[in-house]
Scaffold this motif. Structure first.
Motif, mmCIF file in Angstrom:
data_model
loop_
_atom_site.group_PDB
_atom_site.id
_atom_site.type_symbol
_atom_site.label_atom_id
_atom_site.label_comp_id
_atom_site.label_asym_id
_atom_site.label_seq_id
_atom_site.Cartn_x
_atom_site.Cartn_y
_atom_site.Cartn_z
ATOM 1 N N VAL A 52 0.860 -1.179 0.000
ATOM 2 C CA VAL A 52 0.000 0.000 0.000
ATOM 3 C C VAL A 52 0.897 1.230 0.000
ATOM 4 N N VAL A 53 0.645 2.150 -0.909
ATOM 5 C CA VAL A 53 1.403 3.403 -0.973
ATOM 6 C C VAL A 53 1.055 4.239 0.257
ATOM 7 N N PHE A 54 2.104 4.729 0.972
ATOM 8 C CA PHE A 54 1.829 5.648 2.069
ATOM 9 C C PHE A 54 2.515 6.996 1.898
ATOM 10 N N ASP A 55 3.397 7.119 0.906
ATOM 11 C CA ASP A 55 4.017 8.413 0.605
ATOM 12 C C ASP A 55 4.600 8.353 -0.801
ATOM 13 N N VAL A 56 4.787 9.538 -1.408
ATOM 14 C CA VAL A 56 5.309 9.631 -2.777
ATOM 15 C C VAL A 56 6.390 10.700 -2.827
ATOM 16 N N ASP A 57 7.523 10.364 -3.440
ATOM 17 C CA ASP A 57 8.577 11.337 -3.738
ATOM 18 C C ASP A 57 8.490 11.641 -5.230
ATOM 19 N N PRO A 58 8.536 12.907 -5.647
ATOM 20 C CA PRO A 58 8.424 13.223 -7.080
ATOM 21 C C PRO A 58 9.585 12.674 -7.912
ATOM 22 N N VAL A 59 10.745 12.516 -7.301
ATOM 23 C CA VAL A 59 11.926 11.899 -7.917
ATOM 24 C C VAL A 59 12.635 11.105 -6.830
ATOM 25 N N PHE A 60 13.639 10.336 -7.208
ATOM 26 C CA PHE A 60 14.407 9.533 -6.258
ATOM 27 C C PHE A 60 14.939 10.405 -5.125
ATOM 28 N N ALA A 61 14.713 9.972 -3.885
ATOM 29 C CA ALA A 61 15.161 10.748 -2.724
ATOM 30 C C ALA A 61 15.747 9.850 -1.638
ATOM 31 N N ASN A 62 16.314 8.735 -2.032
ATOM 32 C CA ASN A 62 16.977 7.836 -1.102
ATOM 33 C C ASN A 62 18.484 8.049 -1.228
ATOM 34 N N GLY A 64 -7.358 -7.953 -3.248
ATOM 35 C CA GLY A 64 -7.795 -7.773 -1.875
ATOM 36 C C GLY A 64 -6.842 -6.987 -0.995
ATOM 37 N N PRO A 65 -7.118 -7.007 0.317
ATOM 38 C CA PRO A 65 -6.346 -6.196 1.257
ATOM 39 C C PRO A 65 -4.905 -6.667 1.404
ATOM 40 N N VAL A 66 -4.079 -5.758 1.910
ATOM 41 C CA VAL A 66 -2.683 -6.060 2.217
ATOM 42 C C VAL A 66 -2.604 -6.333 3.711
ATOM 43 N N ASP A 67 -1.868 -7.370 4.093
ATOM 44 C CA ASP A 67 -1.751 -7.759 5.496
ATOM 45 C C ASP A 67 -0.416 -7.256 6.055
ATOM 46 N N GLU A 125 -7.627 4.139 7.649
ATOM 47 C CA GLU A 125 -8.888 3.897 8.350
ATOM 48 C C GLU A 125 -9.596 2.633 7.881
ATOM 49 N N GLY A 126 -9.292 2.160 6.722
ATOM 50 C CA GLY A 126 -9.948 0.968 6.205
ATOM 51 C C GLY A 126 -9.912 0.947 4.695
ATOM 52 N N LEU A 127 -10.414 -0.135 4.150
ATOM 53 C CA LEU A 127 -10.422 -0.347 2.707
ATOM 54 C C LEU A 127 -11.779 0.052 2.153
ATOM 55 N N ASP A 128 -11.786 0.886 1.094
ATOM 56 C CA ASP A 128 -13.027 1.358 0.489
ATOM 57 C C ASP A 128 -12.856 1.365 -1.027
ATOM 58 N N LYS A 129 -13.608 0.526 -1.720
ATOM 59 C CA LYS A 129 -13.562 0.446 -3.184
ATOM 60 C C LYS A 129 -12.147 0.203 -3.709
ATOM 61 N N GLY A 130 -11.412 -0.714 -3.065
ATOM 62 C CA GLY A 130 -10.084 -1.093 -3.534
ATOM 63 C C GLY A 130 -8.951 -0.179 -3.116
ATOM 64 N N ARG A 131 -9.224 0.823 -2.281
ATOM 65 C CA ARG A 131 -8.191 1.759 -1.787
ATOM 66 C C ARG A 131 -8.311 1.879 -0.278
ATOM 67 N N TYR A 132 -7.176 2.112 0.333
ATOM 68 C CA TYR A 132 -7.199 2.408 1.761
ATOM 69 C C TYR A 132 -7.422 3.896 1.949
ATOM 70 N N ARG A 133 -8.217 4.254 2.962
ATOM 71 C CA ARG A 133 -8.464 5.658 3.303
ATOM 72 C C ARG A 133 -7.419 6.096 4.318
ATOM 73 N N LEU A 134 -6.637 7.100 3.955
ATOM 74 C CA LEU A 134 -5.600 7.632 4.829
ATOM 75 C C LEU A 134 -6.244 8.298 6.040
ATOM 76 N N ARG A 135 -5.721 8.014 7.223
ATOM 77 C CA ARG A 135 -6.229 8.673 8.436
ATOM 78 C C ARG A 135 -5.968 10.168 8.327
#
Length: 128
Positions: free
Chosen positions: A43-53, A101-104, A113-123
């Protein structure tokens, strides 16, 4: 008056990373994705516009499969058959995977907050 080019829109972040004009990231926080070459999804929880590692991390990727730095990179709550972990993956190596389905992952409930229509809702606490 001349037309603006992508170099007119480039800038540097406070870390000195050149940020080119990018049409848009393909995925957003809450999207479920899988890696094109390796057997994991997340599940994606953050995005960098370009490589930032780190450069060390980047150079550890075998040259034959090393992705370009000039594309979005995604932070994932990832899982495979054996474990859960955090992954950092280029856009070119991800595809949508909500149909499986969901990611464990043990940190899902802390960020989403939960899974809704194939996406997780960010708190709300984690939104920018």
């Amino acid at each position: 008056m001349r037309a603006k080019t992508s170099s007119d829109f480039q800038g540097k972040s406070d870390r000195g990373i050149v940020m080119p004009l990018i049409e848009r990231a393909r995925f957003a926080p809450g999207d479920i994705v899988r890696h094109r070459m390796f057997d994991f999804r997340g599940v994606v929880f953050d995005v960098d516009p370009v490589f930032a590692n780190s450069e060390e991390w980047y150079q550890a990727i075998p040259e034959a499969i090393r992705p370009s730095k000039q594309q979005p990179y995604y932070h994932l709550l990832a899982e495979n058959e054996d474990s859960s972990y955090i992954a950092y993956v280029s856009q070119q190596n991800l595809v949508a995977d909500s149909e499986h389905g969901p990611v464990d992952h043990p940190q899902i409930e802390a960020m989403f907050e939960g899974l809704d229509k194939g996406r997780y809702r960010l708190r709300a606490i984690h939104r920018h």
